[in-house]
Design a protein around this motif. Structure first.
Motif, PDB file in Angstrom:
ATOM      1  N   CYS A   1      47.841  12.055  59.600  1.00 11.18           N
ATOM      2  CA  CYS A   1      46.600  11.321  59.317  1.00 11.18           C
ATOM      3  C   CYS A   1      45.556  12.248  58.711  1.00 11.18           C
ATOM      4  CB  CYS A   1      46.058  10.681  60.591  1.00 11.18           C
ATOM      5  SG  CYS A   1      47.005   9.260  61.192  1.00 11.18           S
ATOM      6  N   ALA A   2      45.403  13.437  59.291  1.00  9.06           N
ATOM      7  CA  ALA A   2      44.394  14.379  58.807  1.00  9.06           C
ATOM      8  C   ALA A   2      44.656  14.773  57.356  1.00  9.06           C
ATOM      9  CB  ALA A   2      44.377  15.619  59.706  1.00  9.06           C
ATOM     10  N   VAL A   3      45.899  15.113  57.049  1.00 12.40           N
ATOM     11  CA  VAL A   3      46.252  15.561  55.700  1.00 12.40           C
ATOM     12  C   VAL A   3      46.023  14.453  54.673  1.00 12.40           C
ATOM     13  CG1 VAL A   3      48.195  16.255  54.235  1.00 12.40           C
ATOM     14  CG2 VAL A   3      47.863  17.337  56.471  1.00 12.40           C
ATOM     15  N   HIS A   4      46.507  13.261  54.968  1.00 15.00           N
ATOM     16  CA  HIS A   4      46.452  12.190  53.972  1.00 15.00           C
ATOM     17  C   HIS A   4      45.075  11.541  53.895  1.00 15.00           C
ATOM     18  CE1 HIS A   4      50.581  12.896  53.179  1.00 15.00           C
ATOM     19  NE2 HIS A   4      50.999  12.503  54.366  1.00 15.00           N
ATOM     20  N   CYS A   5      44.355  11.484  55.010  1.00 10.12           N
ATOM     21  CA  CYS A   5      42.972  10.990  54.950  1.00 10.12           C
ATOM     22  C   CYS A   5      42.109  11.930  54.121  1.00 10.12           C
ATOM     23  CB  CYS A   5      42.403  10.843  56.353  1.00 10.12           C
ATOM     24  SG  CYS A   5      42.951   9.366  57.239  1.00 10.12           S
ATOM     25  N   GLN A   6      42.306  13.223  54.309  1.00 15.72           N
ATOM     26  CA  GLN A   6      41.541  14.187  53.517  1.00 15.72           C
ATOM     27  C   GLN A   6      41.805  13.993  52.021  1.00 15.72           C
ATOM     28  OE1 GLN A   6      42.713  18.433  53.517  1.00 15.72           O
ATOM     29  NE2 GLN A   6      40.582  18.904  54.052  1.00 15.72           N
ATOM     30  N   ALA A   7      43.062  13.764  51.665  1.00 14.88           N
ATOM     31  CA  ALA A   7      43.408  13.584  50.254  1.00 14.88           C
ATOM     32  C   ALA A   7      42.771  12.336  49.650  1.00 14.88           C
ATOM     33  CB  ALA A   7      44.931  13.523  50.104  1.00 14.88           C
ATOM     34  N   LEU A   8      42.554  11.316  50.476  1.00 18.74           N
ATOM     35  CA  LEU A   8      42.007  10.051  49.992  1.00 18.74           C
ATOM     36  C   LEU A   8      40.495   9.930  50.221  1.00 18.74           C
ATOM     37  CD1 LEU A   8      44.789   7.568  51.203  1.00 18.74           C
ATOM     38  CD2 LEU A   8      44.494   8.553  48.916  1.00 18.74           C
ATOM     39  N   GLY A   9      39.875  10.948  50.812  1.00 19.89           N
ATOM     40  CA  GLY A   9      38.449  10.894  51.078  1.00 19.89           C
ATOM     41  C   GLY A   9      38.075   9.981  52.225  1.00 19.89           C
ATOM     42  N   ILE A  10      38.975   9.833  53.189  1.00 16.87           N
ATOM     43  CA  ILE A  10      38.743   9.001  54.367  1.00 16.87           C
ATOM     44  C   ILE A  10      38.464   9.916  55.553  1.00 16.87           C
ATOM     45  CG2 ILE A  10      39.832   7.381  55.977  1.00 16.87           C
ATOM     46  CD1 ILE A  10      41.557   6.432  53.570  1.00 16.87           C
ATOM     47  N   GLY A  11      37.432   9.622  56.321  1.00 16.19           N
ATOM     48  CA  GLY A  11      37.155  10.406  57.508  1.00 16.19           C
ATOM     49  C   GLY A  11      38.210  10.201  58.564  1.00 16.19           C
ATOM     50  N   CYS A  12      38.537  11.247  59.308  1.00 12.76           N
ATOM     51  CA  CYS A  12      39.599  11.159  60.309  1.00 12.76           C
ATOM     52  C   CYS A  12      39.178  11.835  61.597  1.00 12.76           C
ATOM     53  CB  CYS A  12      40.875  11.815  59.771  1.00 12.76           C
ATOM     54  SG  CYS A  12      42.269  11.798  60.921  1.00 12.76           S
ATOM     55  N   GLU A  13      39.301  11.110  62.697  1.00 19.33           N
ATOM     56  CA  GLU A  13      39.062  11.674  64.022  1.00 19.33           C
ATOM     57  C   GLU A  13      40.316  11.463  64.868  1.00 19.33           C
ATOM     58  OE1 GLU A  13      36.081  11.415  67.930  1.00 19.33           O
ATOM     59  OE2 GLU A  13      35.837   9.995  66.276  1.00 19.33           O
ATOM     60  N   VAL A  14      40.729  12.514  65.574  1.00 20.94           N
ATOM     61  CA  VAL A  14      41.906  12.431  66.433  1.00 20.94           C
ATOM     62  C   VAL A  14      41.482  12.735  67.868  1.00 20.94           C
ATOM     63  CG1 VAL A  14      44.279  13.181  66.821  1.00 20.94           C
ATOM     64  CG2 VAL A  14      43.316  13.277  64.505  1.00 20.94           C
ATOM     65  N   LEU A  15      41.653  11.760  68.747  1.00 21.22           N
ATOM     66  CA  LEU A  15      41.423  11.964  70.177  1.00 21.22           C
ATOM     67  C   LEU A  15      42.675  12.619  70.747  1.00 21.22           C
ATOM     68  CD1 LEU A  15      39.992   8.406  71.019  1.00 21.22           C
ATOM     69  CD2 LEU A  15      38.755  10.419  70.172  1.00 21.22           C
ATOM     70  N   LEU A  16      42.495  13.701  71.494  1.00 23.13           N
ATOM     71  CA  LEU A  16      43.639  14.510  71.923  1.00 23.13           C
ATOM     72  C   LEU A  16      43.798  14.517  73.436  1.00 23.13           C
ATOM     73  CD1 LEU A  16      43.107  17.638  69.634  1.00 23.13           C
ATOM     74  CD2 LEU A  16      44.688  15.732  69.246  1.00 23.13           C
ATOM     75  N   PHE A  17      45.039  14.313  73.883  1.00 23.17           N
ATOM     76  CA  PHE A  17      45.343  14.541  75.288  1.00 23.17           C
ATOM     77  C   PHE A  17      46.157  15.826  75.427  1.00 23.17           C
ATOM     78  CE2 PHE A  17      48.696  11.551  73.839  1.00 23.17           C
ATOM     79  CZ  PHE A  17      49.846  12.227  74.196  1.00 23.17           C
ATOM     80  N   ASP A  18      46.056  16.455  76.582  1.00 23.65           N
ATOM     81  CA  ASP A  18      46.724  17.738  76.826  1.00 23.65           C
ATOM     82  C   ASP A  18      48.245  17.558  76.805  1.00 23.65           C
ATOM     83  OD1 ASP A  18      44.205  18.829  77.190  1.00 23.65           O
ATOM     84  OD2 ASP A  18      44.273  18.600  79.378  1.00 23.65           O
ATOM     85  N   GLN A  19      48.935  18.528  76.220  1.00 24.29           N
ATOM     86  CA  GLN A  19      50.395  18.561  76.284  1.00 24.29           C
ATOM     87  C   GLN A  19      50.850  19.996  76.438  1.00 24.29           C
ATOM     88  OE1 GLN A  19      50.958  17.481  71.734  1.00 24.29           O
ATOM     89  NE2 GLN A  19      52.905  18.201  72.541  1.00 24.29           N
ATOM     90  N   PRO A  20      52.083  20.216  76.901  1.00 25.65           N
ATOM     91  CA  PRO A  20      52.547  21.588  77.112  1.00 25.65           C
ATOM     92  C   PRO A  20      52.451  22.414  75.832  1.00 25.65           C
ATOM     93  CG  PRO A  20      54.052  20.034  78.149  1.00 25.65           C
ATOM     94  CD  PRO A  20      53.087  19.221  77.334  1.00 25.65           C
ATOM     95  N   PRO A  21      51.994  23.663  75.935  1.00 26.15           N
ATOM     96  CA  PRO A  21      51.845  24.501  74.734  1.00 26.15           C
ATOM     97  C   PRO A  21      53.196  24.911  74.157  1.00 26.15           C
ATOM     98  CG  PRO A  21      51.409  25.781  76.718  1.00 26.15           C
ATOM     99  CD  PRO A  21      51.575  24.357  77.168  1.00 26.15           C
ATOM    100  N   SER A  22      53.217  25.075  72.862  1.00 27.75           N
ATOM    101  CA  SER A  22      54.394  25.582  72.155  1.00 27.75           C
ATOM    102  C   SER A  22      53.927  26.058  70.789  1.00 27.75           C
ATOM    103  CB  SER A  22      55.458  24.486  71.997  1.00 27.75           C
ATOM    104  OG  SER A  22      55.026  23.486  71.094  1.00 27.75           O
ATOM    105  N   ALA A  23      54.810  26.724  70.067  1.00 30.60           N
ATOM    106  CA  ALA A  23      54.455  27.212  68.732  1.00 30.60           C
ATOM    107  C   ALA A  23      54.103  26.054  67.802  1.00 30.60           C
ATOM    108  CB  ALA A  23      55.607  28.032  68.159  1.00 30.60           C
TER     109      ALA A  23
END
Length: 344
Positions: free
Chosen positions: A91-113
Protein backbone atom coordinates in the motif's frame (compact mmCIF):
# COMPACT_ATOMS: atom_id res chain seq x y z
CA UNK A 1 -12.10 -8.13 -27.39
CA UNK A 2 -8.42 -9.19 -27.46
CA UNK A 3 -7.31 -5.61 -26.82
CA UNK A 4 -9.13 -5.36 -23.48
CA UNK A 5 -6.61 -4.84 -20.67
CA UNK A 6 -7.26 -7.88 -18.46
CA UNK A 7 -8.65 -11.41 -18.89
CA UNK A 8 -11.62 -10.71 -16.59
CA UNK A 9 -12.86 -7.94 -18.87
CA UNK A 10 -12.28 -10.08 -21.93
CA UNK A 11 -14.45 -12.77 -20.35
CA UNK A 12 -17.12 -10.36 -19.09
CA UNK A 13 -17.21 -7.09 -21.09
CA UNK A 14 -20.23 -5.98 -19.02
CA UNK A 15 -17.76 -5.28 -16.23
CA UNK A 16 -15.82 -2.65 -18.20
CA UNK A 17 -17.64 0.44 -16.83
CA UNK A 18 -17.70 -0.97 -13.30
CA UNK A 19 -14.12 -2.14 -12.75
CA UNK A 20 -11.71 0.83 -12.92
CA UNK A 21 -8.04 -0.08 -12.73
CA UNK A 22 -5.27 2.03 -11.28
CA UNK A 23 -2.34 2.63 -13.59
CA UNK A 24 0.30 1.34 -11.19
CA UNK A 25 3.83 2.16 -12.33
CA UNK A 26 5.78 -1.06 -12.79
CA UNK A 27 2.68 -3.26 -13.22
CA UNK A 28 3.62 -6.43 -15.12
CA UNK A 29 0.81 -8.94 -15.44
CA UNK A 30 0.34 -11.63 -16.65
CA UNK A 31 2.91 -13.18 -14.37
CA UNK A 32 5.00 -16.07 -15.69
CA UNK A 33 4.57 -19.77 -14.98
CA UNK A 34 7.51 -22.14 -14.81
CA UNK A 35 8.25 -25.78 -14.04
CA UNK A 36 10.75 -27.32 -11.64
CA UNK A 37 13.59 -29.11 -13.36
CA UNK A 38 13.76 -31.43 -10.36
CA UNK A 39 10.09 -32.42 -10.25
CA UNK A 40 8.14 -32.39 -13.51
CA UNK A 41 4.78 -32.11 -11.71
CA UNK A 42 5.75 -29.01 -9.71
CA UNK A 43 4.83 -25.66 -11.25
CA UNK A 44 5.24 -22.11 -10.00
CA UNK A 45 3.04 -19.07 -10.69
CA UNK A 46 5.27 -16.00 -10.32
CA UNK A 47 2.94 -13.57 -8.56
CA UNK A 48 6.05 -12.35 -6.78
CA UNK A 49 6.56 -10.44 -10.04
CA UNK A 50 3.23 -8.60 -10.37
CA UNK A 51 5.07 -5.28 -10.17
CA UNK A 52 8.73 -4.46 -10.65
CA UNK A 53 8.68 -1.85 -7.85
CA UNK A 54 6.92 -4.11 -5.33
CA UNK A 55 5.26 -7.35 -6.39
CA UNK A 56 3.26 -10.11 -4.75
CA UNK A 57 -0.45 -10.78 -4.41
CA UNK A 58 -1.06 -7.45 -2.63
CA UNK A 59 0.07 -5.50 -5.68
CA UNK A 60 -2.24 -7.51 -7.94
CA UNK A 61 -5.15 -6.59 -5.65
CA UNK A 62 -4.15 -2.93 -5.38
CA UNK A 63 -4.54 -2.34 -9.12
CA UNK A 64 -8.25 -2.97 -8.54
CA UNK A 65 -8.54 -1.48 -5.04
CA UNK A 66 -6.76 1.80 -5.81
CA UNK A 67 -8.58 2.06 -9.14
CA UNK A 68 -11.90 2.12 -7.33
CA UNK A 69 -10.53 4.52 -4.72
CA UNK A 70 -9.46 6.95 -7.45
CA UNK A 71 -12.78 6.62 -9.27
CA UNK A 72 -14.58 7.58 -6.05
CA UNK A 73 -12.40 10.65 -5.55
CA UNK A 74 -10.77 9.41 -2.36
CA UNK A 75 -7.29 10.68 -1.58
CA UNK A 76 -6.31 8.86 1.62
CA UNK A 77 -6.04 5.17 2.49
CA UNK A 78 -5.99 3.69 5.99
CA UNK A 79 -5.25 0.02 6.54
CA UNK A 80 -3.63 -2.19 9.18
CA UNK A 81 -1.28 -5.10 9.68
CA UNK A 82 1.64 -6.39 11.69
CA UNK A 83 4.82 -4.41 12.28
CA UNK A 84 6.34 -5.87 9.12
CA UNK A 85 3.17 -6.20 7.06
CA UNK A 86 3.70 -7.03 3.38
CA UNK A 87 0.27 -5.62 2.66
CA UNK A 88 1.11 -2.34 4.37
CA UNK A 89 4.33 -2.04 2.39
CA UNK A 90 2.56 -2.69 -0.89
CA UNK A 91 0.00 0.00 0.00
CA UNK A 92 2.76 2.44 0.95
CA UNK A 93 4.73 1.91 -2.27
CA UNK A 94 1.79 2.12 -4.65
CA UNK A 95 -0.04 4.92 -2.85
CA UNK A 96 3.14 6.98 -2.98
CA UNK A 97 3.40 6.38 -6.73
CA UNK A 98 -0.19 7.54 -7.26
CA UNK A 99 -0.06 10.52 -4.88
CA UNK A 100 -2.46 8.94 -2.38
CA UNK A 101 -1.88 9.38 1.33
CA UNK A 102 -1.31 6.15 3.24
CA UNK A 103 -1.56 5.35 6.93
CA UNK A 104 -0.86 1.89 8.34
CA UNK A 105 -2.06 0.96 11.83
CA UNK A 106 0.41 -1.56 13.24
CA UNK A 107 0.07 -4.35 15.75
CA UNK A 108 3.10 -5.98 17.39
CA UNK A 109 4.51 -9.15 15.83
CA UNK A 110 7.61 -11.25 16.52
CA UNK A 111 10.78 -9.55 15.22
CA UNK A 112 12.65 -10.92 12.23
CA UNK A 113 14.86 -9.64 9.44
CA UNK A 114 11.90 -9.38 7.05
CA UNK A 115 9.80 -7.51 9.65
CA UNK A 116 12.55 -4.94 10.18
CA UNK A 117 13.14 -4.52 6.44
CA UNK A 118 9.44 -4.03 5.73
CA UNK A 119 9.04 -1.49 8.53
CA UNK A 120 11.92 0.61 7.25
CA UNK A 121 10.70 0.35 3.66
CA UNK A 122 7.23 1.61 4.68
CA UNK A 123 8.90 4.60 6.31
CA UNK A 124 10.94 5.24 3.17
CA UNK A 125 7.79 5.07 1.05
CA UNK A 126 6.28 7.91 3.06
CA UNK A 127 3.54 6.00 4.87
CA UNK A 128 2.31 7.26 8.22
CA UNK A 129 2.93 4.40 10.65
CA UNK A 130 0.78 4.28 13.78
CA UNK A 131 1.77 1.62 16.33
CA UNK A 132 -1.30 0.44 18.25
CA UNK A 133 0.21 -2.31 20.40
CA UNK A 134 -1.86 -5.46 20.60
CA UNK A 135 -3.77 -7.06 17.78
CA UNK A 136 -7.10 -6.41 19.51
CA UNK A 137 -6.35 -2.75 20.12
CA UNK A 138 -5.31 -2.30 16.49
CA UNK A 139 -8.51 -3.87 15.18
CA UNK A 140 -10.68 -1.79 17.50
CA UNK A 141 -8.83 1.36 16.46
CA UNK A 142 -9.36 0.52 12.80
CA UNK A 143 -13.08 -0.19 13.12
CA UNK A 144 -13.63 2.83 15.37
CA UNK A 145 -11.98 5.20 12.93
CA UNK A 146 -13.73 3.63 9.96
CA UNK A 147 -17.10 4.13 11.66
CA UNK A 148 -16.36 7.79 12.41
CA UNK A 149 -15.30 8.30 8.79
CA UNK A 150 -18.61 6.92 7.52
CA UNK A 151 -20.42 9.48 9.68
CA UNK A 152 -18.59 12.27 7.83
CA UNK A 153 -20.11 12.52 4.33
CA UNK A 154 -17.28 14.73 3.06
CA UNK A 155 -14.55 12.29 4.09
CA UNK A 156 -12.16 11.34 1.29
CA UNK A 157 -10.50 8.57 3.29
CA UNK A 158 -10.90 4.92 2.33
CA UNK A 159 -10.53 2.13 4.91
CA UNK A 160 -9.09 -1.14 3.67
CA UNK A 161 -9.12 -4.33 5.73
CA UNK A 162 -5.78 -6.05 6.40
CA UNK A 163 -4.40 -7.93 3.43
CA UNK A 164 -6.56 -6.07 0.93
CA UNK A 165 -9.55 -8.30 1.58
CA UNK A 166 -12.41 -6.63 -0.24
CA UNK A 167 -14.58 -7.31 -3.25
CA UNK A 168 -11.95 -5.59 -5.41
CA UNK A 169 -9.27 -7.88 -3.98
CA UNK A 170 -11.39 -10.92 -4.84
CA UNK A 171 -12.04 -9.61 -8.36
CA UNK A 172 -8.29 -9.29 -8.84
CA UNK A 173 -7.85 -12.99 -8.22
CA UNK A 174 -10.84 -14.00 -10.31
CA UNK A 175 -8.97 -12.16 -13.05
CA UNK A 176 -5.82 -14.08 -12.06
CA UNK A 177 -7.65 -17.39 -12.56
CA UNK A 178 -8.70 -16.29 -16.05
CA UNK A 179 -5.10 -15.26 -16.66
CA UNK A 180 -4.04 -18.80 -15.75
CA UNK A 181 -6.69 -20.23 -18.09
CA UNK A 182 -5.20 -18.23 -20.96
CA UNK A 183 -1.74 -19.54 -20.10
CA UNK A 184 -3.03 -23.12 -20.06
CA UNK A 185 -4.76 -22.57 -23.42
CA UNK A 186 -1.52 -21.15 -24.85
CA UNK A 187 0.39 -24.27 -23.77
CA UNK A 188 2.55 -22.41 -21.25
CA UNK A 189 1.62 -24.85 -18.50
CA UNK A 190 -0.70 -27.84 -18.01
CA UNK A 191 -4.01 -27.46 -16.23
CA UNK A 192 -3.09 -27.99 -12.57
CA UNK A 193 -4.69 -30.79 -10.62
CA UNK A 194 -4.38 -28.56 -7.58
CA UNK A 195 -3.30 -25.00 -6.81
CA UNK A 196 -1.71 -24.22 -3.44
CA UNK A 197 -1.59 -20.71 -2.00
CA UNK A 198 -0.90 -19.14 1.41
CA UNK A 199 -3.89 -17.41 3.02
CA UNK A 200 -3.82 -14.40 5.31
CA UNK A 201 -6.95 -12.29 5.00
CA UNK A 202 -8.66 -14.51 2.44
CA UNK A 203 -9.15 -12.54 -0.79
CA UNK A 204 -6.57 -14.54 -2.74
CA UNK A 205 -8.21 -17.85 -1.84
CA UNK A 206 -11.71 -16.45 -2.39
CA UNK A 207 -10.80 -15.10 -5.82
CA UNK A 208 -8.94 -18.17 -7.01
CA UNK A 209 -11.68 -20.54 -5.78
CA UNK A 210 -14.41 -18.54 -7.49
CA UNK A 211 -12.27 -17.69 -10.52
CA UNK A 212 -11.19 -21.25 -11.26
CA UNK A 213 -14.84 -22.33 -11.25
CA UNK A 214 -15.95 -19.42 -13.47
CA UNK A 215 -13.05 -20.07 -15.86
CA UNK A 216 -14.04 -23.71 -16.24
CA UNK A 217 -10.79 -25.08 -14.86
CA UNK A 218 -10.98 -28.37 -12.96
CA UNK A 219 -8.19 -27.49 -10.53
CA UNK A 220 -8.69 -27.85 -6.77
CA UNK A 221 -7.65 -24.67 -4.98
CA UNK A 222 -6.08 -25.35 -1.57
CA UNK A 223 -5.45 -22.48 0.83
CA UNK A 224 -2.99 -22.72 3.71
CA UNK A 225 -3.71 -20.53 6.71
CA UNK A 226 -0.64 -18.50 7.72
CA UNK A 227 -2.41 -15.80 9.77
CA UNK A 228 -4.63 -15.80 12.88
CA UNK A 229 -8.10 -17.21 12.41
CA UNK A 230 -9.44 -14.29 14.49
CA UNK A 231 -8.41 -10.70 15.14
CA UNK A 232 -9.56 -10.26 18.71
CA UNK A 233 -13.26 -11.13 18.64
CA UNK A 234 -13.46 -10.78 14.85
CA UNK A 235 -13.15 -13.77 12.51
CA UNK A 236 -10.38 -13.00 10.02
CA UNK A 237 -9.07 -16.16 8.33
CA UNK A 238 -11.64 -18.95 8.36
CA UNK A 239 -13.63 -20.79 5.72
CA UNK A 240 -16.53 -18.61 6.82
CA UNK A 241 -14.72 -15.33 6.13
CA UNK A 242 -13.52 -16.61 2.76
CA UNK A 243 -17.05 -17.75 1.84
CA UNK A 244 -18.40 -14.35 2.90
CA UNK A 245 -15.93 -12.60 0.58
CA UNK A 246 -17.02 -14.89 -2.25
CA UNK A 247 -20.70 -14.18 -1.58
CA UNK A 248 -20.16 -10.41 -1.50
CA UNK A 249 -18.29 -10.60 -4.79
CA UNK A 250 -21.01 -12.71 -6.40
CA UNK A 251 -23.58 -10.12 -5.35
CA UNK A 252 -21.49 -7.41 -7.03
CA UNK A 253 -21.00 -9.49 -10.19
CA UNK A 254 -24.72 -10.09 -10.50
CA UNK A 255 -25.40 -6.39 -10.04
CA UNK A 256 -22.98 -5.69 -12.90
CA UNK A 257 -24.79 -8.11 -15.22
CA UNK A 258 -22.57 -11.20 -15.00
CA UNK A 259 -24.43 -14.48 -15.28
CA UNK A 260 -23.06 -18.00 -14.79
CA UNK A 261 -24.34 -21.25 -13.27
CA UNK A 262 -21.35 -21.04 -10.92
CA UNK A 263 -22.89 -17.99 -9.26
CA UNK A 264 -25.91 -20.09 -8.30
CA UNK A 265 -23.91 -22.84 -6.61
CA UNK A 266 -20.66 -21.50 -5.17
CA UNK A 267 -17.74 -23.88 -4.60
CA UNK A 268 -16.71 -24.30 -0.97
CA UNK A 269 -13.29 -22.86 -0.09
CA UNK A 270 -10.64 -25.27 1.18
CA UNK A 271 -8.48 -23.87 3.97
CA UNK A 272 -5.90 -26.02 5.77
CA UNK A 273 -5.33 -25.02 9.40
CA UNK A 274 -2.79 -27.51 10.66
CA UNK A 275 0.29 -25.87 9.12
CA UNK A 276 -0.19 -22.65 11.10
CA UNK A 277 1.95 -23.76 14.03
CA UNK A 278 2.41 -21.84 17.27
CA UNK A 279 1.32 -18.41 16.15
CA UNK A 280 1.37 -15.49 13.75
CA UNK A 281 4.85 -14.85 12.40
CA UNK A 282 6.29 -17.76 14.40
CA UNK A 283 8.40 -20.15 12.34
CA UNK A 284 7.61 -23.86 12.29
CA UNK A 285 10.07 -26.72 11.92
CA UNK A 286 8.05 -28.18 9.02
CA UNK A 287 8.01 -24.81 7.32
CA UNK A 288 11.73 -24.25 7.70
CA UNK A 289 12.45 -27.68 6.26
CA UNK A 290 10.06 -27.09 3.34
CA UNK A 291 11.61 -23.68 2.63
CA UNK A 292 15.05 -25.30 2.33
CA UNK A 293 13.59 -27.91 -0.03
CA UNK A 294 11.90 -25.25 -2.14
CA UNK A 295 15.03 -23.11 -2.45
CA UNK A 296 16.93 -26.13 -3.73
CA UNK A 297 14.54 -26.52 -6.66
CA UNK A 298 15.90 -25.55 -10.05
CA UNK A 299 13.38 -23.74 -12.26
CA UNK A 300 13.19 -23.73 -16.02
CA UNK A 301 13.16 -19.93 -16.20
CA UNK A 302 15.98 -19.43 -13.65
CA UNK A 303 14.25 -16.41 -12.11
CA UNK A 304 15.17 -15.43 -8.57
CA UNK A 305 12.54 -16.49 -6.00
CA UNK A 306 12.27 -15.13 -2.46
CA UNK A 307 11.12 -17.17 0.53
CA UNK A 308 10.68 -16.11 4.14
CA UNK A 309 10.44 -18.44 7.10
CA UNK A 310 7.19 -17.60 8.87
CA UNK A 311 4.43 -17.29 6.25
CA UNK A 312 5.62 -18.57 2.88
CA UNK A 313 7.38 -21.49 4.54
CA UNK A 314 4.18 -22.81 6.11
CA UNK A 315 2.47 -22.83 2.73
CA UNK A 316 5.50 -24.59 1.25
CA UNK A 317 5.14 -27.36 3.84
CA UNK A 318 1.62 -27.94 2.57
CA UNK A 319 2.84 -27.74 -1.04
CA UNK A 320 5.38 -30.50 -0.49
CA UNK A 321 2.74 -32.72 1.10
CA UNK A 322 0.29 -32.09 -1.75
CA UNK A 323 2.98 -32.92 -4.28
CA UNK A 324 3.52 -36.27 -2.57
CA UNK A 325 -0.21 -37.01 -2.52
CA UNK A 326 -1.13 -35.83 -6.03
CA UNK A 327 -0.39 -37.59 -9.30
CA UNK A 328 -1.03 -34.62 -11.58
CA UNK A 329 0.50 -31.13 -11.89
CA UNK A 330 0.62 -29.07 -8.69
CA UNK A 331 0.88 -25.30 -9.05
CA UNK A 332 2.26 -23.16 -6.25
CA UNK A 333 0.88 -19.61 -6.40
CA UNK A 334 3.86 -17.63 -5.08
CA UNK A 335 2.52 -14.46 -3.43
CA UNK A 336 5.63 -12.98 -1.77
CA UNK A 337 7.30 -9.97 -3.43
CA UNK A 338 10.62 -10.72 -5.13
CA UNK A 339 11.50 -7.14 -6.09
CA UNK A 340 14.33 -5.66 -4.04
CA UNK A 341 13.58 -2.13 -5.23
CA UNK A 342 11.34 -1.24 -2.28
CA UNK A 343 14.22 -1.98 0.10
CA UNK A 344 16.88 0.00 -1.78
Amino acid sequence: MSDLPIPLLRAYPALIPHVPLANLPGHQCPTPVTVSLDHAQLWLKHDDLTNRHYGGNKSRKLAFILGRLQAQGQTQLVTFGGTGTNHGLACAVHCQALGIGCEVLLFDQPPSASVTANFRAMQQAGARLTPCGSLLRTVLTYYGRALLSRLQPASRTAYLFAGGSSVEGVLAFIDAAFELREQVAAGLCPEPECIVCPVGSGATLAGLTLGVALAGLRSRVIGVRVAPSHLGPFAACTTGTVAALMSATVKRLRAYGVTSPVLQNLPAPVLLDHYYGEGYGVASAAGQDAASWFLQQRWADERFVTVEGTYTAKALAALRDQLAQTSGPVLYWHTLNSSAEAFA
